[in-house]
Design a protein around this motif. Structure first.
Motif, PDB file in Angstrom:
ATOM      1  N   ALA A  74      -2.122  -5.118   5.076  1.00  0.00           N
ATOM      2  CA  ALA A  74      -2.384  -4.064   4.084  1.00  0.00           C
ATOM      3  C   ALA A  74      -2.972  -4.644   2.800  1.00  0.00           C
ATOM      4  O   ALA A  74      -3.870  -4.050   2.196  1.00  0.00           O
ATOM      5  CB  ALA A  74      -1.094  -3.298   3.776  1.00  0.00           C
ATOM      6  N   VAL A  78      -5.610   1.526   2.926  1.00  0.00           N
ATOM      7  CA  VAL A  78      -4.193   1.139   2.929  1.00  0.00           C
ATOM      8  C   VAL A  78      -3.333   2.293   3.421  1.00  0.00           C
ATOM      9  O   VAL A  78      -2.440   2.110   4.250  1.00  0.00           O
ATOM     10  CB  VAL A  78      -3.740   0.685   1.529  1.00  0.00           C
ATOM     11  CG1 VAL A  78      -2.230   0.495   1.473  1.00  0.00           C
ATOM     12  CG2 VAL A  78      -4.459  -0.589   1.106  1.00  0.00           C
ATOM     13  N   GLY A  86      -1.120   2.220   6.742  1.00  0.00           N
ATOM     14  CA  GLY A  86       0.323   2.440   6.666  1.00  0.00           C
ATOM     15  C   GLY A  86       0.785   3.553   7.583  1.00  0.00           C
ATOM     16  O   GLY A  86       1.804   3.425   8.279  1.00  0.00           O
TER      17      GLY A  86
END
Length: 176
Positions: free
Chosen positions: A154, A163, A167
């Motif tokens: 990330a 990101v 995630g």
């Protein structure tokens, strides 16, 4: 911070002199809510026993975005690489100084970020009670080394959107 610690020291001396009992081992912490505090976390860590990262304000001040102003609120981006780097800097500085670091604010209770924060080494998460079961499940679904790998990946991304998507994908992959 040094002035506050001096005031606390003076207050303890006064209580001792008056024979008033108090907690001699009271811990002093620092809220990390502005970029200047995050960037000098290594210095601040020498003066306290713990940090608490306040993500709502840290994000707002780091990105110069008023999250309650509807004209610019869409720019409020917790997954922004600058925000993640500031948070990682604070956690690393705390651990190097052998102090714990917690987090309060919306980010601490967001399932999208829990794996990354865990991988950064965050010690404590402050969250609303209703999300505890879900986040507990997520945290128990990975090893620390897996969370660290997710964090490394990330941190190599260049936009908040990347990101955030990463995630979400990792969260779905781990929790099914």
């Amino acid at each position: 911070l040094r002035q506050a610690n001096k005031v606390l020291h003076d207050a303890k001396d006064e209580l001792r002199a008056k024979g008033i009992p108090f907690n001699e081992a009271i811990e002093v912490g620092a809220m990390i809510e502005v970029p200047s505090a995050a960037l000098t976390a290594d210095i601040l860590a020498q003066e306290v026993q713990f940090f608490s990262i306040g993500t709502n304000d840290l994000i707002q001040y780091s990105l110069a975005v008023d999250r309650v102003n509807e004209k610019v609120a869409y720019l409020y981006e917790p997954a922004h690489p600058a925000v993640l780097r500031l948070i990682k800097n604070v956690i690393d500085a705390a651990h190097k100084a052998n102090i714990k670091v917690g987090m309060c604010g919306e980010m601490a209770g967001d399932p999208s970020f829990v794996l990354m924060l865990l991988g950064m080494g965050l010690d404590e998460f402050s969250m609303p009670p209703q999300v505890i079961p879900q986040l507990k499940y997520i945290i128990r679904s990975v090893s620390f080394s897996q969370a660290q790998e997710i964090t490394r990946a990330a941190m190599s991304l260049t936009t908040g959107k990347e990101v955030e998507e990463f995630g979400q994908a990792k969260l779905k992959e781990i929790t099914g």
